[in-house]
Design an enzyme around this catalytic site. Structure first.
Site, mmCIF file in Angstrom:
data_model
loop_
_atom_site.group_PDB
_atom_site.id
_atom_site.type_symbol
_atom_site.label_atom_id
_atom_site.label_comp_id
_atom_site.label_asym_id
_atom_site.label_seq_id
_atom_site.Cartn_x
_atom_site.Cartn_y
_atom_site.Cartn_z
ATOM 1 N N SER A 68 51.330 97.353 105.698
ATOM 2 C CA SER A 68 50.781 97.391 104.346
ATOM 3 C C SER A 68 49.261 97.354 104.314
ATOM 4 O O SER A 68 48.644 97.933 103.432
ATOM 5 C CB SER A 68 51.365 96.260 103.503
ATOM 6 N N THR B 170 52.582 93.033 106.626
ATOM 7 C CA THR B 170 52.156 93.174 107.989
ATOM 8 C C THR B 170 50.988 94.094 108.049
ATOM 9 O O THR B 170 50.897 95.058 107.310
ATOM 10 C CB THR B 170 53.250 93.682 108.919
ATOM 11 N N LYS C 252 54.401 89.202 115.305
ATOM 12 C CA LYS C 252 54.837 90.598 115.235
ATOM 13 C C LYS C 252 54.421 91.397 116.463
ATOM 14 O O LYS C 252 54.477 92.618 116.462
ATOM 15 C CB LYS C 252 54.272 91.231 113.972
ATOM 16 N N GLY D 226 53.395 96.073 118.788
ATOM 17 C CA GLY D 226 53.421 95.402 117.497
ATOM 18 C C GLY D 226 54.268 96.208 116.540
ATOM 19 O O GLY D 226 54.397 97.420 116.694
#
Length: 181
Positions: free
Chosen positions: A135, A12, A44, A56
């Site tokens: 990430s 994500t 998301k 989010g």
């Protein structure tokens, strides 16, 4: 398929940019387990508070959905007071035995404020109206900061920054969802 520990689940990049009285949150759609892309079009982002708040998440999906529900309840208790609702959620998240085990982070924004919420009880307002989680969050954050002083609007900045993050982070793709206020 091998079973993976939670540490091997990745995926994500969520980015929020506030510019010229607009706020935009965008997220990519990739979910990975180890070296395998499990899903490329995950959503998301959510609208909360009767559409007045955009949010989010990064982290475990079920955990994030639980947090969205809890934040929605806090927004009902404190309508129009996003910072207060977030602080109340952070208190619960930190002290409630069940919630403490949740592994997710959230970015939330309304017309006035943008905040990052973490399981350690942090409710942070970003510098310069830009924040990234997940990430690829740091890559997208750096790109957005570089683009902030250009003529691009907030939506164009988040789209370009996520594109740059996808060039660098193997856990970020170009299947982007955008919410704006």
């Amino acid at each position: 398929m091998q079973h993976a520990s939670p540490e091997t689940w990745h995926g994500t990049t969520i980015l929020c940019v506030r510019k010229d009285n607009r706020v935009v949150i965008a997220g990519d759609g990739q979910v990975s387990m180890g070296q395998t892309i499990v899903k490329s079009n995950a959503k998301k982002l959510r609208r909360l508070g009767n559409g007045t708040v955009i949010a989010g998440f990064a982290g475990a999906t079920a955990d994030a959905l639980t947090l969205f529900e809890r934040l929605e309840a806090k927004l009902e208790q404190h309508p129009g007071q996003l910072p207060r609702a977030c602080v109340e959620l952070a208190k619960d998240w930190r002290t409630d035995r069940y919630l403490r085990r949740l592994e997710a982070m959230m970015i939330v924004a309304d017309r006035e404020v943008s905040l990052v919420l973490t399981g350690t009880g942090d409710v942070l307002e970003p510098e310069a109206g830009i924040m990234g989680i997940g990430s690829g969050g740091n890559y997208a954050l750096a790109a957005a900061r570089a683009l902030l002083d250009t003529p691009l609007d907030a939506e164009a900045i988040v789209r370009r920054a996520l594109d740059i993050a996808a060039d660098i982070c193997v856990y970020t793709n170009r299947n982007v969802t955008v919410e704006k206020l």
